[in-house]
Enzyme design. Structure first.
Site, PDB file in Angstrom:
ATOM      1  N   ARG A 163       3.035 -10.047   2.017  1.00 40.63           N
ATOM      2  CA  ARG A 163       2.425 -10.374   3.318  1.00 40.63           C
ATOM      3  C   ARG A 163       1.126 -11.157   3.123  1.00 40.63           C
ATOM      4  O   ARG A 163       0.830 -12.106   3.846  1.00 40.63           O
ATOM      5  CB  ARG A 163       2.146  -9.082   4.100  1.00 40.63           C
ATOM      6  CG  ARG A 163       3.400  -8.453   4.667  1.00 40.63           C
ATOM      7  CD  ARG A 163       3.126  -7.033   5.135  1.00 40.63           C
ATOM      8  NE  ARG A 163       2.121  -6.987   6.176  1.00 40.63           N
ATOM      9  CZ  ARG A 163       1.311  -5.956   6.389  1.00 40.63           C
ATOM     10  NH1 ARG A 163       1.375  -4.879   5.637  1.00 40.63           N
ATOM     11  NH2 ARG A 163       0.432  -5.989   7.359  1.00 40.63           N
ATOM     12  N   LYS A 202       1.753   5.301   3.789  1.00 38.32           N
ATOM     13  CA  LYS A 202       0.900   5.869   2.735  1.00 38.32           C
ATOM     14  C   LYS A 202       0.297   7.198   3.175  1.00 38.32           C
ATOM     15  O   LYS A 202       0.233   8.157   2.418  1.00 38.32           O
ATOM     16  CB  LYS A 202      -0.228   4.892   2.394  1.00 38.32           C
ATOM     17  CG  LYS A 202       0.260   3.730   1.556  1.00 38.32           C
ATOM     18  CD  LYS A 202      -0.803   2.674   1.362  1.00 38.32           C
ATOM     19  CE  LYS A 202      -1.042   1.876   2.595  1.00 38.32           C
ATOM     20  NZ  LYS A 202      -1.716   0.611   2.460  1.00 38.32           N
ATOM     21  N   HIS A 207      -7.989   8.685   8.752  1.00 34.20           N
ATOM     22  CA  HIS A 207      -7.849   7.325   8.211  1.00 34.20           C
ATOM     23  C   HIS A 207      -8.640   6.368   9.083  1.00 34.20           C
ATOM     24  O   HIS A 207      -8.542   6.408  10.310  1.00 34.20           O
ATOM     25  CB  HIS A 207      -6.378   6.890   8.187  1.00 34.20           C
ATOM     26  CG  HIS A 207      -6.223   5.469   7.745  1.00 34.20           C
ATOM     27  ND1 HIS A 207      -6.270   5.096   6.422  1.00 34.20           N
ATOM     28  CD2 HIS A 207      -6.077   4.322   8.449  1.00 34.20           C
ATOM     29  CE1 HIS A 207      -6.145   3.783   6.324  1.00 34.20           C
ATOM     30  NE2 HIS A 207      -6.032   3.286   7.544  1.00 34.20           N
ATOM     31  N   ASP A 223       5.430  -0.400   0.021  1.00 36.29           N
ATOM     32  CA  ASP A 223       4.252  -0.976   0.676  1.00 36.29           C
ATOM     33  C   ASP A 223       3.479  -1.866  -0.289  1.00 36.29           C
ATOM     34  O   ASP A 223       2.995  -2.933   0.080  1.00 36.29           O
ATOM     35  CB  ASP A 223       3.339   0.127   1.229  1.00 36.29           C
ATOM     36  CG  ASP A 223       2.079  -0.487   1.817  1.00 36.29           C
ATOM     37  OD1 ASP A 223       2.212  -1.260   2.785  1.00 36.29           O
ATOM     38  OD2 ASP A 223       0.981  -0.253   1.297  1.00 36.29           O
ATOM     39  N   SER A 276       2.606   0.070   7.201  1.00 37.55           N
ATOM     40  CA  SER A 276       1.924   0.072   5.908  1.00 37.55           C
ATOM     41  C   SER A 276       0.960   1.267   5.819  1.00 37.55           C
ATOM     42  O   SER A 276       0.981   2.037   4.852  1.00 37.55           O
ATOM     43  CB  SER A 276       1.171  -1.255   5.767  1.00 37.55           C
ATOM     44  OG  SER A 276       0.247  -1.217   4.728  1.00 37.55           O
TER      45      SER A 276
HETATM   46  N1  URA Z   1      -4.417  -1.635   5.559  1.00 35.99           N
HETATM   47  C1  URA Z   1      -3.202  -1.302   5.054  1.00 35.99           C
HETATM   48  O1  URA Z   1      -3.074  -0.340   4.313  1.00 35.99           O
HETATM   49  N2  URA Z   1      -2.142  -2.047   5.409  1.00 35.99           N
HETATM   50  C2  URA Z   1      -2.226  -3.113   6.230  1.00 35.99           C
HETATM   51  O2  URA Z   1      -1.213  -3.723   6.518  1.00 35.99           O
HETATM   52  C3  URA Z   1      -3.494  -3.463   6.743  1.00 35.99           C
HETATM   53  C4  URA Z   1      -4.591  -2.690   6.390  1.00 35.99           C
END
Ligand code: URA
Length: 448
Positions: free
Chosen positions: A177, A196, A91, A170, A192
């Protein structure tokens, strides 16, 4: 708003006050907030107040683990135990010209591991893997879970977008947010991203945490802090984790723009491509092989990656994955068939000297204003436009020589991007004392 049928386990206002006053919430309290918000029984304004309290007060590591756990289990967690080898993923926190996923997924699959990759779209000035892949005509990133399993089983790698069912908490929290000034919290970013990534059923995760003028974390210390949080959170959940802190003071590679970046990845898969992109791919791949147990050391993992690329197997695997996901493989065999914009606008150096710095975020924004990214969530993306970066930090340049070339449809369309790019370069008479190093640090607790 949905009304609960039984009395709620907690009073939301008590939990907000506790966090506001610097206390730590228990896992039961956190999971109540996340579950009830996802189910629609707590209003946005109360969760917004709790999120702001987190931004201002921070979280303990037990709270962060509980938040990540609750967000992860708000939806489907993929079970990939039917696959006969380890699953590994990478990631990136996002950058400009950051396209390594397209090289890594087929490369690692060709080395015998599985790569179940769930990726995102462009965010702000940064490009997104899904937008790049969708510049391949016919490519389907919206596979169902059974189709995702089928592609993974057949070729070892599959690349899709976040489905409705993955970490729905999320999705809701992120939108809130975004509208309440609570994105910039390392704890909330960590929960977050990790909720995922952990939902995709991977055994190991390599994090590429970017720092520099084109990254979300401009300061190295902030990038290191986020990386440490993510590594610790993943390890708590039983995953093998490493984070590489990598440079984003200039675009990675030479291409910025969706189809142009796919073409550059094909060059790397065929053994060529720009040095920085190729090197970063090899380092990330080395760690993926090592954490996945496919190489004895990280150094062996790098050699293995070089061999797989040289053998042509990584390219072949990319071709296979694209075909299985509905993409037109004639564009992979001949990248000149990918969408392209035929008008060119040069951005020339105003003086002779050396490139001292590049305001890299503005290069990403230049691509967005050309139409290669989104100004608003609902915008569509033009796959054909982009920027070829000819001069990078430390390069010598003559007066009037092109620093970069814009690929677009007309002079008028390029006007704003051209201004941004002209202003993004600083030219100095002496060469810079240092060229940015590609990898600043590696955060890993075990032997290598
Ligand atoms: N990318 C994400 O998936 N979440 C965040 O909070 C910031 C960047």
């Amino acid at each position: 708003m949905t009304q609960p049928t039984t009395a709620p386990a907690f009073r939301v206002i008590d939990l907000i006050r506790k966090k506001r006053d610097g206390g730590a919430l228990s896992p039961a309290e956190i999971s109540y907030l996340v579950d009830a918000y996802t189910a629609g029984s707590i209003p946005d304004y109360q969760i917004a107040a709790w999120l702001m309290a987190i931004v201002l007060r921070g979280m303990t590591s037990a709270e962060l683990a509980a938040l990540t756990h609750a967000m992860l289990h708000s939806g489907e967690v993929l079970d990939l135990s039917f696959l006969p080898a380890k699953k590994v993923d990478k990631h990136s926190t996002g950058g400009v010209g950051d396209k390594t996923s397209l090289v890594l997924a087929p490369l690692i699959a060709a080395g015998g591991l599985y790569v179940p990759m769930i990726s995102g779209r462009g965010l702000g000035h940064t490009g997104g893997t899904l937008d790049k892949l969708e510049s391949i005509p016919g490519f389907r990133a919206g596979l169902s879970v059974p189709d995702f399993h089928r592609v993974l089983k057949a070729c070892g790698a599959a690349m899709i977008g976040q489905t409705e069912k993955i970490a729905p908490a999320d999705r809701k929290l992120y939108a809130l947010r975004d509208a309440t000034g609570t994105v910039e919290s390392p704890n909330l970013i960590c929960a977050s991203i990790m909720s995922k990534k952990l939902a995709e059923g991977t055994d190991a995760l390599v994090l590429d945490v970017k720092t520099g003028s084109g990254a979300f974390m401009k300061k190295e210390n902030d990038a290191v802090h986020l990386a440490e949080l993510m590594v610790e959170t993943g390890e708590r959940m039983g995953k093998q984790m490493v984070a590489l802190i990598t440079n984003m003071d200039q675009p990675l590679g030479r291409m910025v723009g969706n189809a142009m970046e796919v073409a550059e990845c094909i060059e790397v898969l065929n053994g060529g491509g720009p040095e920085d992109l190729r090197e970063l791919c090899l380092h990330l791949a080395a760690w993926m092989f090592y954490l996945g147990g496919a190489s004895k050391t990280v150094a062996d993992g790098k050699l293995r990656s070089e061999e797989i690329i040289a053998s042509g197997k990584a390219f072949e695997r990319f071709r296979q994955m694209v075909e299985l996901q509905g993409g037109d493989i004639t564009t992979i065999d001949d990248p000149s068939r990918l969408p392209s914009a035929d008008h060119r606008v040069e951005v020339r150096s105003p003086s002779a000297g050396y490139v001292a710095s590049i305001a890299c975020e503005d290069v990403g924004t230049a691509c967005v204003v050309l139409g290669g990214g989104r100004e608003k969530k609902e915008d569509s993306v033009d796959p054909s436009v982009g920027i070829v970066v000819h001069k990078k930090i430390g390069d010598r340049v003559a007066t009037g020589e092109p620093l970069c070339i814009i690929h677009c449809h007309s002079d008028a369309q390029a006007a704003h991007a051209k201004k941004l790019l002209e202003a993004s370069y600083t030219i100095s008479t002496a060469p810079p004392a240092h060229k940015p190093s590609l990898i600043h640090r590696v955060i890993y607790k075990g032997d290598r």
